[in-house]
Structures are given as structure tokens and as C-alpha cells.
Motif scaffolding. Structure first.
Motif, mmCIF file in Angstrom:
data_model
loop_
_atom_site.group_PDB
_atom_site.id
_atom_site.type_symbol
_atom_site.label_atom_id
_atom_site.label_comp_id
_atom_site.label_asym_id
_atom_site.label_seq_id
_atom_site.Cartn_x
_atom_site.Cartn_y
_atom_site.Cartn_z
ATOM 1 N N ALA A 125 0.848 -1.188 0.000
ATOM 2 C CA ALA A 125 0.000 0.000 0.000
ATOM 3 C C ALA A 125 0.884 1.239 0.000
ATOM 4 O O ALA A 125 2.032 1.204 0.464
ATOM 5 N N TRP A 126 0.340 2.301 -0.535
ATOM 6 C CA TRP A 126 1.091 3.562 -0.589
ATOM 7 C C TRP A 126 0.148 4.724 -0.321
ATOM 8 O O TRP A 126 -0.887 4.868 -0.961
ATOM 9 N N PRO A 127 0.470 5.573 0.707
ATOM 10 C CA PRO A 127 -0.409 6.682 1.071
ATOM 11 C C PRO A 127 0.072 8.014 0.514
ATOM 12 O O PRO A 127 1.282 8.225 0.311
ATOM 13 N N MET A 128 -0.875 8.878 0.285
ATOM 14 C CA MET A 128 -0.543 10.238 -0.169
ATOM 15 C C MET A 128 -1.621 11.172 0.378
ATOM 16 O O MET A 128 -2.812 10.911 0.217
ATOM 17 N N VAL A 129 -1.191 12.247 1.053
ATOM 18 C CA VAL A 129 -2.156 13.213 1.593
ATOM 19 C C VAL A 129 -2.309 14.355 0.591
ATOM 20 O O VAL A 129 -1.313 14.926 0.133
ATOM 21 N N PHE A 130 -3.559 14.665 0.252
ATOM 22 C CA PHE A 130 -3.836 15.737 -0.704
ATOM 23 C C PHE A 130 -4.359 16.951 0.063
ATOM 24 O O PHE A 130 -5.484 16.939 0.570
ATOM 25 N N ASP A 131 -3.541 17.999 0.156
ATOM 26 C CA ASP A 131 -3.897 19.180 0.932
ATOM 27 C C ASP A 131 -4.547 20.279 0.093
ATOM 28 O O ASP A 131 -5.321 21.071 0.609
ATOM 29 N N LYS A 132 -4.177 20.328 -1.197
ATOM 30 C CA LYS A 132 -4.648 21.457 -2.012
ATOM 31 C C LYS A 132 -5.721 21.006 -2.990
ATOM 32 O O LYS A 132 -5.549 19.984 -3.670
ATOM 33 N N PRO A 133 -6.816 21.796 -3.081
ATOM 34 C CA PRO A 133 -7.852 21.457 -4.058
ATOM 35 C C PRO A 133 -7.291 21.445 -5.484
ATOM 36 O O PRO A 133 -6.359 22.185 -5.803
ATOM 37 N N GLY A 134 -7.860 20.594 -6.291
ATOM 38 C CA GLY A 134 -7.423 20.505 -7.681
ATOM 39 C C GLY A 134 -7.695 19.108 -8.216
ATOM 40 O O GLY A 134 -8.181 18.240 -7.496
#
Lengths: 108, 310
Positions: free
Chosen positions: A80-89
Motif C-alpha cells: 500500500a502507498w499513502p498520499m495526503v492531498f492538501d490542495k484542491p485541484g
């Protein structure tokens, strides 16, 4: 008291499974049959998205942007690999080994 | 070997049983086929080489729990060919995940065969550090055509061999990619060569579009083929799809090879590509090696595929 302790133990055990386990508030994308499921995922800003490879072959993600905004590790089966998305787009991405595999994360 | 022209029907019949041990030869784009081991093969052969592909060391799933064992079987089989191959081409996916231990195991098993061997990378070999570990380990002997590009060429017995890398810098939604730098190098590499010199191109992903929905093709393969069309004998060898497929287009013949590790479905025959499980007793019947023979005095190559089932 004993019940509370037991519940804490369960929570601790669940935490040990990270990052494979997806927690409430996270979003999950399965990689299965050389496709992303869901192919398009819409999440609020700040969400952690976790991809999990359910295929018998490795996959590796990269965003479409040049240079890429993110590149994952090579994910073997069940990795598994996580990624946090902070900015809208809208974040289009693909598999660098099998570039016909495409997906998008829409962050609102 | 006879020089009788072969009808289209015969060619199609031959293609139908190409999965068996058949020998292909072709001249000026017209393929002929006969059974492996026929006398002409032994008498006229002057130079032969072999191809292995997709050893995927590091893979251990239902489709094959012992990929070192089947690679070992392939190397043993190469050593038992009646004509010892002058060299061996490995068309990529040596490893499953580009791990040093996987490269070690592959190098050890293949090295024990003591063949003169040339490698091109598969996408599974280039997962770390832009492919540098693979290039440094398996292409140290080659003179790189472009910096870090994993392509090179050499001449052997009058045949010009070109190894291409079409597995890196892939673009979203695209297929395999050779790229501008390699194409420019290829044009220069071919410039000044006589049309009569036989050319062998080897690369991991098919240079022709086998099946676009699975990415089985090369985005800019046609640009490479345009540079090769003036030559009278062009043979293109690839791996990646883990099955024997052939196609002839003008003077260019394409041959896709079996894996030494596991089979994949025929194009479109399953929801997706990937390792295909077969009965354990049938596994070696869908894995294989390839022998290619350059016939003395003619611009014709013979291509023979054999399975590891013998």
C-alpha cells in the motif's frame, strides 16, 4: 475498565497494521486487473488516499504533471502507498509500468 | 533448405502451429517454415544465437513458485542445443522488482551457462534510480548509444544487432516509448550501412502494436521501423507479452518470445494481462527459449521456438 482496555488493545492492533489498513477519513483506491478502482476519486482537502495493489504484478504510480507532483514506490502485490492531498485541484495519475492504467483524484 | 516460394496459405498454416518447435526462415520478407531438427538446419547453419526473456526473478505466486528453477531449466536447455549459440540475447524483465538480490540470482543462474550475453531492460528492471542499477550491472560491456539510455549496437558475423530501451519515460495513456534521443542515435547508427546487411533489433516491448488496450506496443515504434525499411532483412525480437506471436510486414519480421517465468493471456482473452495460472504439469509447456540461425550465403534467418517441456 477491562472492556475499555480491550478496546484500546484492538485499536492499538489496528494501528500496527498501518499503512495497509485504511482508517476512517482516509480514502482507498484498489489496483486490480490493471485498473484503478475507483478510477476517479473525489475527496475533501486534507484526505489521505491509500492505494493498495491487489494484482499479481507490481505497479508504480506517478502524477501526469511534468515534472510529476508525486511518484510512488514500486508496489508489489498487497503493498500500500499513502498520499495526503492538501490542495484542491484535479490530480491525474498513471502507472509508470503500464501507462494505459490511468486515474484521477479530485480534491475539493 | 528449399528456396521454393511459400504461398500465403502455407504461411498461415505455419503460423497456426508456430507454438510447436518450428523453424522459421525468411528472405525478403517471405517466411518459410519447417520442423525443428530437419537436416538442412544442421548442414547450412553457420551462426546461431538464442533469445530468452522475462525471467522475472523475484516473482513467487501461483503462476510459478520457482522462477529461478525455470530460468535454470532454460539455461540448461540452451546448453544442450545441437549448435552452441554464439551468444544469447535477454529481452528484459530479468528481475521482478529491480532488487539487488534479484539481479544477483539472475546473474548467477545465467552466468553459469557461460554464454556471451547481451541484455536490454524490461520495465521491471528499471524501477530504481532511473534504471542505473540494471544498466551498470547488465550493460557494463556495451557502448551506450545515448547517455543513460540503455541502447547500443554491435556487429557479429556480418549481422548488425541493435538493442533498444522502450520501457522508460512512458507517458500517461501511452505505450512503450523509444524517445527522441534513441531515435536520433538509431538514425546515425544505421546511416551508411548497406541495405543488404541483415539487421536484428531487440527490445522488451513489441515495436508493433499487438494490443493497445493492454499497452502491448510502442508509441514511436513506427518511427524506428521507418529507418529500418530500406534493409532487405530486418528481424525484430521482443518479450514482454510472454507468448509467441509473429508478424511479417514487408522486409521486417517481428517475433515475440515466451517467458522463462510464467505465461500471460492471449491479447484480449482475459480482463487484463498479468501472470496466468496453468496446471503445474503444463507450466513448462508454455515457457520457452528461442534459437535464431543465420544461414550462410543468404540474407535469411531461421527462428525456432521451443518450450521448456522439451
Amino acid at each position: 475498565m477491562r472492556a475499555r482496555l480491550a478496546r484500546r488493545t484492538v485499536l492499538a492492533a489496528a494501528a500496527l497494521l498501518l499503512p495497509r489498513a485504511v482508517r476512517a477519513g482516509d480514502a482507498a483506491v484498489a489496483i486490480k486487473d490493471f485498473a484503478f478502482d475507483p478510477a476517479t476519486l473525489t475527496v475533501p482537502a486534507g484526505t489521505k488516499v491509500v492505494w493498495t495493489n491487489r494484482d499479481d504484478t507490481p505497479h508504480k504510480l506517478a502524477s501526469n504533471a511534468q515534472p510529476p507532483l508525486f511518484v510512488s514506490d514500486a508496489l508489489d502485490s498487497d503493498d500500500a502507498w499513502p498520499m495526503v492531498f492538501d490542495k484542491p485541484g484535479t490530480y491525474g495519475y498513471f502507472c509508470t509500468l503500464h501507462p494505459h492504467m490511468q486515474g484521477a483524484v479530485i480534491v475539493t | 533448405m528449399t528456396n521454393r516460394p511459400t504461398s500465403r496459405r502455407t504461411v498461415l498454416e505455419c503460423m497456426a502451429w508456430a507454438g510447436a518447435a518450428a523453424v522459421w526462415s525468411f528472405s525478403g520478407g517471405v517466411p518459410r517454415a519447417r520442423l525443428l531438427g530437419s537436416p538442412a538446419h544442421a548442414e547450412e547453419a553457420s551462426f546461431s544465437f538464442a533469445q530468452i526473456s522475462d525471467s522475472h526473478i523475484g516473482f513467487a505466486k501461483d503462476a510459478n513458485m520457482d522462477v529461478p528453477g525455470t530460468l535454470q531449466a532454460a539455461i540448461t536447455q540452451l546448453g544442450q542445443l545441437p549448435h552452441h549459440p554464439s551468444m544469447v540475447l535477454h529481452t528484459g524483465d530479468v528481475s521482478h522488482l529491480s532488487k539487488p538480490a534479484q539481479f544477483d540470482t539472475a546473474a548467477q543462474i545465467i552466468g553459469a551457462g557461460k554464454f556471451d550475453i547481451h541484455y536490454v531492460p524490461g520495465e521491471h528492471d528499471m524501477l530504481e534510480d532511473n534504471g542505473r542499477p540494471f544498466i551498470e550491472r547488465f550493460q557494463a560491456r556495451e557502448k551506450p548509444g545515448v547517455a543513460g539510455g540503455a541502447c547500443y549496437s554491435f556487429d557479429q558475423n556480418g549481422v548488425h544487432f541493435i538493442g533498444l530501451n522502450n520501457v522508460t519515460d512512458l507517458k500517461a495513456g501511452g505505450l512503450g516509448m523509444i524517445g527522441e534521443a534513441q531515435l536520433k542515435w538509431l538514425a546515425g547508427d544505421l546511416a551508411g550501412r548497406a541495405d543488404s546487411q541483415p539487421i536484428v533489433v531487440f527490445a522488451h516491448i513489441p515495436l508493433w502494436t499487438v494490443y493497445a488496450p493492454w499497452g502491448w506496443g510502442t508509441e514511436d515504434g513506427e518511427r524506428a521501423l521507418a529507418l529500418l525499411r530500406r534493409f532487405g532483412s530486418v528481424t525484430v525480437l521482443n518479450g514482454h507479452i510472454h507468448q509467441v506471436l509473429q508478424k511479417v510486414e514487408g522486409n521486417v519480421a517481428f517475433y515475440s518470445a515466451r517467458s522463462t517465468a510464467f505465461p500471460q493471456p492471449a491479447p484480449g482473452a482475459a480482463p487484463s494481462p498479468g501472470p496466468m495460472k496453468v496446471d503445474a504439469g503444463k507450466l513448462r509447456g508454455v515457457l520457452g527459449i528461442r534459437e535464431v540461425t543465420v544461414i550462410a550465403g543468404q540474407a535469411a534467418l531461421a527462428v525456432a521456438d521451443a518450450t521448456l517441456a522439451g
